[in-house]
Scaffold this motif. Structure first.
Motif, PDB file in Angstrom:
ATOM      1  N   UNK A   1      52.802  33.621  40.045  1.00 18.12           N
ATOM      2  CA  UNK A   1      53.501  34.729  40.694  1.00 18.12           C
ATOM      3  C   UNK A   1      54.978  34.730  40.318  1.00 18.12           C
ATOM      4  N   UNK A   2      55.566  33.554  40.236  1.00 15.07           N
ATOM      5  CA  UNK A   2      56.979  33.470  39.861  1.00 15.07           C
ATOM      6  C   UNK A   2      57.197  33.972  38.431  1.00 15.07           C
ATOM      7  N   UNK A   3      56.293  33.591  37.538  1.00 15.14           N
ATOM      8  CA  UNK A   3      56.381  34.071  36.151  1.00 15.14           C
ATOM      9  C   UNK A   3      56.221  35.587  36.115  1.00 15.14           C
ATOM     10  N   UNK A   4      55.258  36.106  36.880  1.00 14.22           N
ATOM     11  CA  UNK A   4      55.034  37.562  36.919  1.00 14.22           C
ATOM     12  C   UNK A   4      56.268  38.285  37.442  1.00 14.22           C
ATOM     13  N   UNK A   5      56.910  37.718  38.467  1.00 15.87           N
ATOM     14  CA  UNK A   5      58.127  38.337  39.009  1.00 15.87           C
ATOM     15  C   UNK A   5      59.270  38.319  37.995  1.00 15.87           C
ATOM     16  N   UNK A   6      59.404  37.231  37.245  1.00 12.79           N
ATOM     17  CA  UNK A   6      60.454  37.139  36.221  1.00 12.79           C
ATOM     18  C   UNK A   6      60.224  38.185  35.134  1.00 12.79           C
ATOM     19  N   UNK A   7      58.971  38.294  34.670  1.00 10.28           N
ATOM     20  CA  UNK A   7      58.644  39.275  33.633  1.00 10.28           C
ATOM     21  C   UNK A   7      58.851  40.694  34.161  1.00 10.28           C
ATOM     22  N   UNK A  43      54.333  43.821  39.117  1.00 11.43           N
ATOM     23  CA  UNK A  43      54.218  42.367  39.225  1.00 11.43           C
ATOM     24  C   UNK A  43      52.760  41.940  39.400  1.00 11.43           C
ATOM     25  N   UNK A  44      52.023  42.678  40.215  1.00 13.16           N
ATOM     26  CA  UNK A  44      50.607  42.372  40.434  1.00 13.16           C
ATOM     27  C   UNK A  44      49.815  42.525  39.131  1.00 13.16           C
ATOM     28  N   UNK A  45      50.080  43.577  38.386  1.00 18.50           N
ATOM     29  CA  UNK A  45      49.409  43.774  37.102  1.00 18.50           C
ATOM     30  C   UNK A  45      49.714  42.660  36.122  1.00 18.50           C
ATOM     31  N   UNK A  46      50.963  42.247  36.061  1.00 23.38           N
ATOM     32  CA  UNK A  46      51.351  41.150  35.165  1.00 23.38           C
ATOM     33  C   UNK A  46      50.698  39.851  35.615  1.00 23.38           C
ATOM     34  N   UNK A  47      50.640  39.628  36.917  1.00 21.57           N
ATOM     35  CA  UNK A  47      49.982  38.434  37.452  1.00 21.57           C
ATOM     36  C   UNK A  47      48.514  38.401  37.036  1.00 21.57           C
ATOM     37  N   UNK A  48      47.824  39.535  37.139  1.00 19.33           N
ATOM     38  CA  UNK A  48      46.422  39.598  36.726  1.00 19.33           C
ATOM     39  C   UNK A  48      46.259  39.300  35.233  1.00 19.33           C
ATOM     40  N   UNK A  49      47.182  39.823  34.422  1.00 15.34           N
ATOM     41  CA  UNK A  49      47.124  39.539  32.981  1.00 15.34           C
ATOM     42  C   UNK A  49      47.315  38.053  32.712  1.00 15.34           C
ATOM     43  N   UNK A 106      37.854  36.011  46.166  1.00 10.54           N
ATOM     44  CA  UNK A 106      39.084  36.219  46.924  1.00 10.54           C
ATOM     45  C   UNK A 106      40.284  35.514  46.313  1.00 10.54           C
ATOM     46  N   UNK A 107      40.022  34.449  45.535  1.00 11.66           N
ATOM     47  CA  UNK A 107      41.123  33.702  44.939  1.00 11.66           C
ATOM     48  C   UNK A 107      40.926  33.589  43.445  1.00 11.66           C
ATOM     49  N   UNK A 108      42.007  33.278  42.755  1.00 11.62           N
ATOM     50  CA  UNK A 108      41.935  33.078  41.311  1.00 11.62           C
ATOM     51  C   UNK A 108      41.048  31.877  40.980  1.00 11.62           C
ATOM     52  N   UNK A 109      41.156  30.823  41.792  1.00  8.70           N
ATOM     53  CA  UNK A 109      40.332  29.626  41.563  1.00  8.70           C
ATOM     54  C   UNK A 109      38.852  29.961  41.752  1.00  8.70           C
ATOM     55  N   UNK A 110      38.539  30.745  42.782  1.00  5.69           N
ATOM     56  CA  UNK A 110      37.157  31.160  42.998  1.00  5.69           C
ATOM     57  C   UNK A 110      36.639  31.993  41.842  1.00  5.69           C
ATOM     58  N   UNK A 126      33.517  30.957  39.420  1.00  6.03           N
ATOM     59  CA  UNK A 126      32.349  31.825  39.265  1.00  6.03           C
ATOM     60  C   UNK A 126      32.137  32.217  37.805  1.00  6.03           C
ATOM     61  N   UNK A 127      33.220  32.483  37.093  1.00  6.47           N
ATOM     62  CA  UNK A 127      33.092  32.815  35.667  1.00  6.47           C
ATOM     63  C   UNK A 127      32.574  31.607  34.894  1.00  6.47           C
ATOM     64  N   UNK A 128      33.076  30.423  35.228  1.00  9.20           N
ATOM     65  CA  UNK A 128      32.583  29.210  34.560  1.00  9.20           C
ATOM     66  C   UNK A 128      31.100  28.987  34.834  1.00  9.20           C
ATOM     67  N   UNK A 129      30.666  29.264  36.060  1.00  7.90           N
ATOM     68  CA  UNK A 129      29.253  29.142  36.411  1.00  7.90           C
ATOM     69  C   UNK A 129      28.405  30.087  35.569  1.00  7.90           C
ATOM     70  N   UNK A 130      28.827  31.349  35.470  1.00  5.37           N
ATOM     71  CA  UNK A 130      28.092  32.324  34.658  1.00  5.37           C
ATOM     72  C   UNK A 130      28.137  31.951  33.175  1.00  5.37           C
ATOM     73  N   UNK A 131      29.271  31.420  32.720  1.00  8.24           N
ATOM     74  CA  UNK A 131      29.408  30.981  31.327  1.00  8.24           C
ATOM     75  C   UNK A 131      28.444  29.831  31.041  1.00  8.24           C
ATOM     76  N   UNK A 132      28.348  28.867  31.955  1.00  9.52           N
ATOM     77  CA  UNK A 132      27.438  27.725  31.763  1.00  9.52           C
ATOM     78  C   UNK A 132      25.990  28.204  31.679  1.00  9.52           C
ATOM     79  N   UNK A 133      25.595  29.107  32.574  1.00  8.73           N
ATOM     80  CA  UNK A 133      24.233  29.654  32.522  1.00  8.73           C
ATOM     81  C   UNK A 133      23.988  30.308  31.161  1.00  8.73           C
TER      82      UNK A 133
END
Length: 190
Positions: free
Chosen positions: A3-9, A29-35, A78-82, A86-93
């Motif tokens: 978030x700090x990096x996104x705010x700086x950019x 800022x939210x769009x940059x954070x998602x990127x 709900x979170x970036x970690x989640x 989930x993406x890693x789980x689908x990737x492993x499958x």
């Protein structure tokens, strides 16, 4: 940190005269954070793919899953970690499926199931990204269907050429993305 990096950019791109509390700043800022978060997730998957000897399959997973998700949408964590887990789980499958022999008729079933899921449920909107415009919904659905058909045809062709793990990866990744768009549509309050 992200978030700090996104705010700086954001400050750099919009200029210091735009208040951090303004809607414009928050949206950018939210769009940059998602990127930023998307880039690091892709990098992590690519590194893991290289470590386990599945780099081409990882690229194919990203093309099949993310390419379809762009227009079809899908459930979100709900979170970036989640999201990453989930993406890693689908990737492993998908990587595991790339290593097995899948019969031709199973490809056909996966293709038709994916097409039906996309035709019924795409695009999957969320509270954070409601898609209310009927024209946009129709356009996204058509693009998602075209993507499935073109990429499935490509997968069939490269499988015919002997690139079976890539074929498996593309077909399974799109089918898994098709499952993520299944939802009970709730009309959003205006």
């Amino acid at each position: 940190m992200n978030q700090r990096i996104a705010d700086i950019v954001t400050t750099w791109s919009l200029g210091r005269e735009v208040s951090r509390e303004s809607d414009k700043f928050q949206i950018v800022s939210y769009g940059i954070l998602l990127m930023i978060e998307t880039i690091y997730k892709v990098i992590i998957l690519m590194i893991l793919g290289e470590i386990i000897g599945a780099f081409p399959e990882t690229i194919a997973f990203l093309i099949g899953f993310s390419g379809l998700r762009k227009n079809a949408g899908g459930i979100h964590m709900r979170t970036s970690a989640g999201c990453m887990l989930s993406v890693m789980f689908l990737w492993i499958i998908t990587i595991l499926c790339s290593r097995v022999h899948i019969l031709s008729w199973i490809y056909v079933i996966l293709f038709f199931v994916t097409v039906v899921l996309v035709a019924i449920y795409a695009p999957c909107d969320t509270i954070n990204n409601p898609i209310r415009d009927v024209k946009i919904r129709k356009k996204k659905k058509i693009y998602a269907l075209i993507y499935v058909i073109i990429l499935s045809t490509f997968a069939y062709y490269i499988g015919y050429l002997g690139f079976i793990p890539i074929q498996n990866t593309l077909v399974v990744a799109m089918a898994l993305e098709g499952v993520t768009i299944i939802h009970k549509r709730k009309e959003l309050q205006a």
